[in-house]
Design a protein around this motif. Structure first.
Motif, PDB file in Angstrom:
ATOM      1  N   THR A   1      -2.404   8.080 -11.126  1.00 45.25           N
ATOM      2  CA  THR A   1      -3.358   9.036 -11.674  1.00 45.25           C
ATOM      3  C   THR A   1      -3.083   9.306 -13.148  1.00 45.25           C
ATOM      4  O   THR A   1      -4.002   9.424 -13.959  1.00 45.25           O
ATOM      5  N   GLY A   2      -1.800   9.384 -13.513  1.00 46.05           N
ATOM      6  CA  GLY A   2      -1.435   9.703 -14.886  1.00 46.05           C
ATOM      7  C   GLY A   2      -1.498   8.543 -15.849  1.00 46.05           C
ATOM      8  O   GLY A   2      -1.166   8.705 -17.035  1.00 46.05           O
ATOM      9  N   GLY A   3      -1.911   7.359 -15.385  1.00 48.91           N
ATOM     10  CA  GLY A   3      -2.063   6.214 -16.276  1.00 48.91           C
ATOM     11  C   GLY A   3      -0.834   5.333 -16.326  1.00 48.91           C
ATOM     12  O   GLY A   3       0.071   5.408 -15.487  1.00 48.91           O
ATOM     13  N   LEU A   4      -0.784   4.474 -17.339  1.00 50.33           N
ATOM     14  CA  LEU A   4       0.254   3.443 -17.430  1.00 50.33           C
ATOM     15  C   LEU A   4       1.658   4.018 -17.506  1.00 50.33           C
ATOM     16  O   LEU A   4       2.611   3.405 -17.023  1.00 50.33           O
ATOM     17  N   ASN A   5       1.822   5.186 -18.120  1.00 55.46           N
ATOM     18  CA  ASN A   5       3.158   5.766 -18.247  1.00 55.46           C
ATOM     19  C   ASN A   5       3.785   6.073 -16.899  1.00 55.46           C
ATOM     20  O   ASN A   5       5.018   6.150 -16.786  1.00 55.46           O
ATOM     21  N   TYR A   6       2.957   6.267 -15.882  1.00 54.71           N
ATOM     22  CA  TYR A   6       3.457   6.627 -14.554  1.00 54.71           C
ATOM     23  C   TYR A   6       3.288   5.502 -13.529  1.00 54.71           C
ATOM     24  O   TYR A   6       3.751   5.638 -12.397  1.00 54.71           O
ATOM     25  N   SER A   7       2.649   4.434 -13.899  1.00 50.63           N
ATOM     26  CA  SER A   7       2.341   3.363 -12.952  1.00 50.63           C
ATOM     27  C   SER A   7       3.540   2.444 -12.748  1.00 50.63           C
ATOM     28  O   SER A   7       4.305   2.163 -13.677  1.00 50.63           O
ATOM     29  N   GLY A   8       3.713   1.990 -11.495  1.00 52.89           N
ATOM     30  CA  GLY A   8       4.741   1.020 -11.179  1.00 52.89           C
ATOM     31  C   GLY A   8       6.150   1.557 -11.169  1.00 52.89           C
ATOM     32  O   GLY A   8       7.106   0.785 -11.164  1.00 52.89           O
ATOM     33  N   LYS A   9       6.314   2.863 -11.163  1.00 49.65           N
ATOM     34  CA  LYS A   9       7.623   3.500 -11.098  1.00 49.65           C
ATOM     35  C   LYS A   9       7.484   4.755 -10.241  1.00 49.65           C
ATOM     36  O   LYS A   9       6.383   5.129  -9.850  1.00 49.65           O
ATOM     37  N   VAL A  10       8.584   5.416  -9.927  1.00 48.44           N
ATOM     38  CA  VAL A  10       8.525   6.600  -9.062  1.00 48.44           C
ATOM     39  C   VAL A  10       8.229   7.826  -9.914  1.00 48.44           C
ATOM     40  O   VAL A  10       9.069   8.266 -10.718  1.00 48.44           O
ATOM     41  N   ALA A  11       7.031   8.369  -9.751  1.00 47.78           N
ATOM     42  CA  ALA A  11       6.604   9.557 -10.487  1.00 47.78           C
ATOM     43  C   ALA A  11       6.713  10.791  -9.597  1.00 47.78           C
ATOM     44  O   ALA A  11       6.773  10.700  -8.365  1.00 47.78           O
ATOM     45  N   ILE A  12       6.739  11.945 -10.236  1.00 50.64           N
ATOM     46  CA  ILE A  12       6.705  13.228  -9.533  1.00 50.64           C
ATOM     47  C   ILE A  12       5.285  13.765  -9.664  1.00 50.64           C
ATOM     48  O   ILE A  12       4.805  14.026 -10.769  1.00 50.64           O
ATOM     49  N   LEU A  13       4.620  13.929  -8.534  1.00 47.85           N
ATOM     50  CA  LEU A  13       3.181  14.171  -8.471  1.00 47.85           C
ATOM     51  C   LEU A  13       2.891  15.409  -7.642  1.00 47.85           C
ATOM     52  O   LEU A  13       3.568  15.672  -6.644  1.00 47.85           O
ATOM     53  N   THR A  14       1.878  16.174  -8.039  1.00 51.76           N
ATOM     54  CA  THR A  14       1.378  17.235  -7.170  1.00 51.76           C
ATOM     55  C   THR A  14      -0.063  16.927  -6.758  1.00 51.76           C
ATOM     56  O   THR A  14      -0.823  16.310  -7.510  1.00 51.76           O
ATOM     57  N   GLU A  15      -0.391  17.363  -5.551  1.00 50.32           N
ATOM     58  CA  GLU A  15      -1.766  17.323  -5.049  1.00 50.32           C
ATOM     59  C   GLU A  15      -2.135  18.746  -4.667  1.00 50.32           C
ATOM     60  O   GLU A  15      -1.548  19.334  -3.761  1.00 50.32           O
ATOM     61  N   ASN A  16      -3.098  19.299  -5.372  1.00 48.37           N
ATOM     62  CA  ASN A  16      -3.509  20.691  -5.209  1.00 48.37           C
ATOM     63  C   ASN A  16      -4.903  20.690  -4.592  1.00 48.37           C
ATOM     64  O   ASN A  16      -5.883  20.315  -5.239  1.00 48.37           O
ATOM     65  N   VAL A  17      -4.989  21.127  -3.329  1.00 46.66           N
ATOM     66  CA  VAL A  17      -6.230  21.018  -2.565  1.00 46.66           C
ATOM     67  C   VAL A  17      -6.707  22.399  -2.144  1.00 46.66           C
ATOM     68  O   VAL A  17      -5.934  23.209  -1.627  1.00 46.66           O
ATOM     69  N   GLY A  18      -7.983  22.682  -2.363  1.00 44.67           N
ATOM     70  CA  GLY A  18      -8.614  23.902  -1.877  1.00 44.67           C
ATOM     71  C   GLY A  18     -10.029  23.609  -1.454  1.00 44.67           C
ATOM     72  O   GLY A  18     -10.497  22.468  -1.540  1.00 44.67           O
ATOM     73  N   THR A  19     -10.735  24.622  -1.002  1.00 43.77           N
ATOM     74  CA  THR A  19     -12.114  24.416  -0.564  1.00 43.77           C
ATOM     75  C   THR A  19     -13.030  24.030  -1.714  1.00 43.77           C
ATOM     76  O   THR A  19     -14.092  23.441  -1.502  1.00 43.77           O
ATOM     77  N   ASP A  20     -12.608  24.329  -2.968  1.00 43.47           N
ATOM     78  CA  ASP A  20     -13.461  24.032  -4.120  1.00 43.47           C
ATOM     79  C   ASP A  20     -12.786  23.159  -5.169  1.00 43.47           C
ATOM     80  O   ASP A  20     -13.289  23.009  -6.289  1.00 43.47           O
ATOM     81  N   HIS A  21     -11.637  22.553  -4.830  1.00 41.53           N
ATOM     82  CA  HIS A  21     -10.959  21.712  -5.806  1.00 41.53           C
ATOM     83  C   HIS A  21     -10.028  20.730  -5.117  1.00 41.53           C
ATOM     84  O   HIS A  21      -9.609  20.933  -3.970  1.00 41.53           O
ATOM     85  N   HIS A  22      -9.704  19.651  -5.825  1.00 38.93           N
ATOM     86  CA  HIS A  22      -8.745  18.641  -5.356  1.00 38.93           C
ATOM     87  C   HIS A  22      -8.175  17.978  -6.611  1.00 38.93           C
ATOM     88  O   HIS A  22      -8.800  17.124  -7.210  1.00 38.93           O
ATOM     89  N   ILE A  23      -6.969  18.397  -7.017  1.00 37.61           N
ATOM     90  CA  ILE A  23      -6.412  18.001  -8.308  1.00 37.61           C
ATOM     91  C   ILE A  23      -5.111  17.226  -8.106  1.00 37.61           C
ATOM     92  O   ILE A  23      -4.171  17.720  -7.467  1.00 37.61           O
ATOM     93  N   TYR A  24      -5.056  16.013  -8.656  1.00 33.69           N
ATOM     94  CA  TYR A  24      -3.826  15.224  -8.687  1.00 33.69           C
ATOM     95  C   TYR A  24      -3.236  15.299 -10.096  1.00 33.69           C
ATOM     96  O   TYR A  24      -3.948  15.118 -11.089  1.00 33.69           O
TER      97      TYR A  24
END
Length: 396
Positions: A234-257
């Motif tokens: 999700t964060g692009g090339l800087n985070y791709s192909g390696k182990v990133a620290i990610l949040t997934e924030n989910v609600g009835t009106d949003h879904h944010i990675y």
């Protein structure tokens, strides 16, 4: 609080690390900082400066950043010596002329002015950091006396503390996943906190291991803090192909990675301390990695009793994941495994292995071994197969 093992092991083929759950020890003083241990080849590097540690991971080829102890901010200096021929560091408080001459004869030079200090042996709560080495001069540091096979000559390197204290470096603000600035100094004590040491390995295009917090409806708000390897992050090339620290924030009106940081430049990460803290009065979630705040979410409403979870996923069919979520810590009380949603009986293929005394929140571990994604076609939609990829639990 329970004392857990905090160790840093330097092996011939690389470094393996273990760290404690993120518990505040009653005897740990306020003015302590985490001691970060980082690996590169056979070397390990110790520092108490978070930005230095993150820079070494991002730009100098180090990985497997772990907290091995908590140190005072003043006291007896722990000297950092470096052997350029073997590309290894060694740490000691012994600054006598005889010790300096001995290390020099072995090919070491004092690397730089160390920012690591030792507590006094008589300080309340101080614990020895034991140092031993093996036949190829790889050093092992631990707050426990047990040594791995092949290690010898155990001595006390210096004194530190079990810990930790969250945000020991005193970071005052973080950025939320929606862009706002969150002032951490105004939040007070969290309403609930979930923490664990998370490890991740796998094969294929993507795989993840994470901890989760839900409100009591299980269909409303959810947030997860994950280790994720994704070839198209999700964060692009800087985070791709390696182990990133990610949040997934989910609600009835949003879904944010949101990708926040890099845990490892490689394809695996071991025992990364992760924490989610929820502040109900201000509607804020704060995310911690390695004891330091890395991000937040605002305008959050979670209804108690809270539901906690540990989960793995893969991105595509045929991808595999092997992971563990260890030393899970939730508010004091018996931990009950729920029988609904994604948790199945131990007899079901692929069901995660749950280890530990579930009445001891500091010794609750979940692991998955070589789970293969099948059945679905969309990104991160592969069947693990359900219902085996998630363990949910509550604290009475």
């Amino acid at each position: 609080m329970l004392k857990k093992s905090l160790i840093c092991l330097s092996a011939l083929t690389g470094l393996a690390f273990m760290s404690s759950p993120m518990l505040v020890h009653a005897d740990t003083p306020e003015n302590t900082v985490p001691v970060y241990c980082l690996a590169r080849g056979n070397d390990h590097y110790l520092t108490t400066v978070y930005d230095t540690a993150r820079n070494l991971v991002a730009n100098q080829g180090y990985s497997n950043m772990q907290i091995i102890a908590y140190a005072p901010t003043t006291g007896l200096q722990v000297h950092n010596w470096y052997n350029s021929a073997q590309a290894i560091h060694m740490y000691t408080t012994d600054n006598a002329d005889t010790e300096r001459a001995r290390l020099t004869a072995l090919g070491y030079t004092e690397f730089n002015t160390s920012n690591l200090y030792s507590a006094a042996a008589t300080d309340n709560g101080a614990t020895p950091v034991y140092r031993s080495f093996n036949g190829v001069a790889n050093h092992y540091y631990s707050l426990e006396t047990a040594m791995p096979a092949g290690y010898m000559s155990q001595t006390i390197g210096w004194y530190a503390y079990y810990g930790p204290k969250l945000n020991s470096s005193g970071i005052k603000t973080v950025t939320a996943d929606t862009g706002e600035t969150v002032d951490l100094t105004t939040l007070g004590q969290p309403t609930t906190t979930l923490s664990a040491n998370v490890s991740l390995a796998g094969t294929g295009t993507g795989y993840e291991s994470k901890i989760e917090l839900w409100d009591n409806s299980h269909i409303g708000n959810e947030v997860s803090l994950a280790l994720q390897k994704d070839d198209h992050a999700t964060g692009g090339l800087n985070y791709s192909g390696k182990v990133a620290i990610l949040t997934e924030n989910v609600g009835t009106d949003h879904h944010i990675y949101t990708d926040w940081a890099i845990a490892s430049q490689g394809l695996t990460a071991t025992n990364v301390p992760l924490t989610i803290s929820y502040y109900a009065n201000s509607g804020v979630l704060v995310y911690y990695a390695y004891g330091e705040p890395i991000g937040a979410s605002t305008n959050q409403t979670f209804t108690a009793p809270y539901l906690y979870g540990a989960e793995v996923n893969v991105e595509h069919n045929g991808d595999t994941v092997s992971a563990s979520v260890n030393d899970i810590n939730v508010p004091t009380g018996n931990v009950n495994i729920l029988s609904g949603y994604h948790y199945a009986s131990p007899a079901m293929p692929g069901t995660p292995l749950v280890l530990g005394d579930l009445t001891d929140t500091g010794n609750f571990n979940v692991s998955w071994n070589n789970i293969v994604g099948t059945g679905m076609t969309g990104d991160w939609d592969s069947n693990i197969p359900l219902p085996s990829n998630t363990v949910y639990f509550v604290s009475n």
